[in-house]
Design an enzyme around this catalytic site. Structure first.
Site, PDB file in Angstrom:
ATOM      1  N   ASP A   1      -7.005   3.236 -12.626  1.00  0.00           N
ATOM      2  CA  ASP A   1      -6.190   4.373 -13.174  1.00  0.00           C
ATOM      3  C   ASP A   1      -5.900   4.543 -14.719  1.00  0.00           C
ATOM      4  O   ASP A   1      -5.300   5.694 -15.162  1.00  0.00           O
ATOM      5  CB  ASP A   1      -4.784   4.453 -12.423  1.00  0.00           C
ATOM      6  CG  ASP A   1      -3.925   3.120 -12.701  1.00  0.00           C
ATOM      7  OD1 ASP A   1      -4.367   2.500 -13.509  1.00  0.00           O
ATOM      8  OD2 ASP A   1      -2.825   3.067 -11.975  1.00  0.00           O
ATOM      9  N   SER A   2      -6.346   3.653 -15.262  1.00  0.00           N
ATOM     10  CA  SER A   2      -6.439   3.898 -16.875  1.00  0.00           C
ATOM     11  C   SER A   2      -7.492   5.292 -17.205  1.00  0.00           C
ATOM     12  O   SER A   2      -6.930   5.496 -18.488  1.00  0.00           O
ATOM     13  CB  SER A   2      -7.265   2.623 -17.473  1.00  0.00           C
ATOM     14  OG  SER A   2      -8.522   2.535 -16.932  1.00  0.00           O
TER      15      SER A   2
ATOM     16  N   ASP B   1      -8.566   1.129  -8.209  1.00  0.00           N
ATOM     17  CA  ASP B   1      -7.205   1.094  -8.228  1.00  0.00           C
ATOM     18  C   ASP B   1      -6.586   2.131  -7.302  1.00  0.00           C
ATOM     19  O   ASP B   1      -6.856   3.311  -7.015  1.00  0.00           O
ATOM     20  CB  ASP B   1      -6.697   1.624  -9.543  1.00  0.00           C
ATOM     21  CG  ASP B   1      -6.339   0.561 -10.646  1.00  0.00           C
ATOM     22  OD1 ASP B   1      -5.928  -0.450 -10.352  1.00  0.00           O
ATOM     23  OD2 ASP B   1      -6.312   0.729 -11.750  1.00  0.00           O
TER      24      ASP B   1
ATOM     25  N   LYS C   1      -6.991  -2.375  -5.547  1.00  0.00           N
ATOM     26  CA  LYS C   1      -5.922  -3.094  -6.558  1.00  0.00           C
ATOM     27  C   LYS C   1      -4.577  -2.404  -6.485  1.00  0.00           C
ATOM     28  O   LYS C   1      -4.800  -1.160  -6.625  1.00  0.00           O
ATOM     29  CB  LYS C   1      -6.465  -3.161  -7.826  1.00  0.00           C
ATOM     30  CG  LYS C   1      -5.843  -4.066  -8.952  1.00  0.00           C
ATOM     31  CD  LYS C   1      -6.379  -4.283  -9.948  1.00  0.00           C
ATOM     32  CE  LYS C   1      -6.109  -3.079 -10.998  1.00  0.00           C
ATOM     33  NZ  LYS C   1      -4.961  -2.601 -11.327  1.00  0.00           N
TER      34      LYS C   1
ATOM     35  N   GLU D   1      -0.479  -2.838  -7.566  1.00  0.00           N
ATOM     36  CA  GLU D   1       0.278  -3.453  -8.788  1.00  0.00           C
ATOM     37  C   GLU D   1       1.829  -3.773  -7.920  1.00  0.00           C
ATOM     38  O   GLU D   1       2.305  -2.882  -7.446  1.00  0.00           O
ATOM     39  CB  GLU D   1       0.839  -2.394  -9.843  1.00  0.00           C
ATOM     40  CG  GLU D   1      -0.404  -2.207 -10.630  1.00  0.00           C
ATOM     41  CD  GLU D   1      -0.021  -1.307 -11.608  1.00  0.00           C
ATOM     42  OE1 GLU D   1      -1.224  -0.679 -12.580  1.00  0.00           O
ATOM     43  OE2 GLU D   1       0.987  -0.915 -12.073  1.00  0.00           O
TER      44      GLU D   1
ATOM     45  N   GLU E   1      -1.641  -9.231 -16.565  1.00  0.00           N
ATOM     46  CA  GLU E   1      -1.714  -8.348 -17.676  1.00  0.00           C
ATOM     47  C   GLU E   1      -0.252  -8.566 -18.736  1.00  0.00           C
ATOM     48  O   GLU E   1       0.816  -8.709 -18.363  1.00  0.00           O
ATOM     49  CB  GLU E   1      -1.841  -7.114 -17.334  1.00  0.00           C
ATOM     50  CG  GLU E   1      -1.859  -6.057 -18.521  1.00  0.00           C
ATOM     51  CD  GLU E   1      -2.149  -4.541 -18.266  1.00  0.00           C
ATOM     52  OE1 GLU E   1      -2.298  -3.555 -19.240  1.00  0.00           O
ATOM     53  OE2 GLU E   1      -2.275  -4.318 -16.947  1.00  0.00           O
TER      54      GLU E   1
END
Length: 264
Positions: free
Chosen positions: A45-46, A84, A112, A114, A181
């Site tokens: 999602d960067s 993501d 993925k 978070e 991270e």
């Protein structure tokens, strides 16, 4: 070269072999990274910042990730492909299953997410239903407004212990990979040694099992600035494919990340 799976990465960890990961968003770059030997590709999602020009990752949608996952899938034959789960696409376990299904059907081999303890039930339900999970702890960019900016996590003993406890709980819930991270290198080392599953670091020192970077940072074309934990390999080599090989080699040899790219 043999196709990379989660079992391959687990074997790498057991053998002490460092592996590499990069973000990718299209077939052409994905093909180049795959053919040069990058083990894991992440449709991150960067893209909200490096492709779409936003200040953070929050505007990215499931549809955005699915589209780019399909593009990357067409360009690779070896790398493990992770997608993501974007902001608020997994607020409940039921929502997570619907959206993770869409990303798996788009070509991802793993999704993925978070978060820590609040995600345990979701991780368990996804893995029980055949959707492999990569978890993400430390600086979780989707929580940037809660953190008050992009800040190092786990510097005090209480938060370090919380992150370690969450990592162990996430593994027990069924996650097959973990990204950490922007945490201090000693904490990342402790987590990597405590877990059976592979741990991938970004801004977390050289003692994790693997490393991941954003491709735009590796190639020195990020807008704004390149984070301290990254490195412009294109400047070092002058050629994109050589830059990727240099990144792979330096991770394998333990040269990258060095002290200049690490938080203590």
């Amino acid at each position: 070269m043999s196709k990379i799976t989660s079992s391959t990465l687990l074997k790498f960890k057991q053998e002490g072999k460092k592996f590499t990961a990069l973000t990718a968003y299209d077939a052409s770059f994905a093909s180049a990274f795959d053919s040069e030997g990058v083990d894991v590709l992440l449709v991150g999602d960067s893209m909200g910042m490096v492709l779409q020009g936003h200040d953070d990752t929050l505007p990215v949608t499931v549809e955005d990730i699915a589209y780019h996952t399909r593009c990357v899938r067409r360009g690779i034959s070896r790398s493990l492909l992770i997608a993501d789960m974007p902001f608020m696409s997994y607020a409940t376990a039921e929502q997570a299953m619907i959206n993770a299904t869409a990303l798996m059907q788009a070509g991802a081999s793993m999704v993925k997410l978070e978060g820590g303890h609040w995600l345990l039930d979701t991780i368990s339900k996804l893995t029980e239903r055949g959707i492999p999970v990569c978890a993400h702890l430390g600086l979780t960019p989707q929580s940037v407004h809660v953190f008050g900016g992009f800040k190092i996590q786990g510097r005090d003993s209480d938060n370090a212990q919380r992150i370690l406890d969450e990592a162990k709980a996430i593994e027990a819930a069924g996650a097959q990979l973990l990204v950490v991270e922007c945490i201090p290198a000693p904490l990342a080392k402790t987590i990597s040694e405590a877990l059976t599953i592979p741990v991938i670091g970004i801004g977390a020192g050289a003692d994790t099992d693997g490393q991941i970077l954003v491709m735009h940072d590796v190639l020195g074309i990020s807008s704004g600035y390149i984070p301290r934990f990254s490195k412009n390999y294109l400047k070092q080599t002058g050629d994109i494919r050589a830059a990727i090989r240099a990144y792979i080699d330096e991770v394998a040899q333990g040269i990258f990340p060095g002290s200049d790219h690490t938080f203590n």
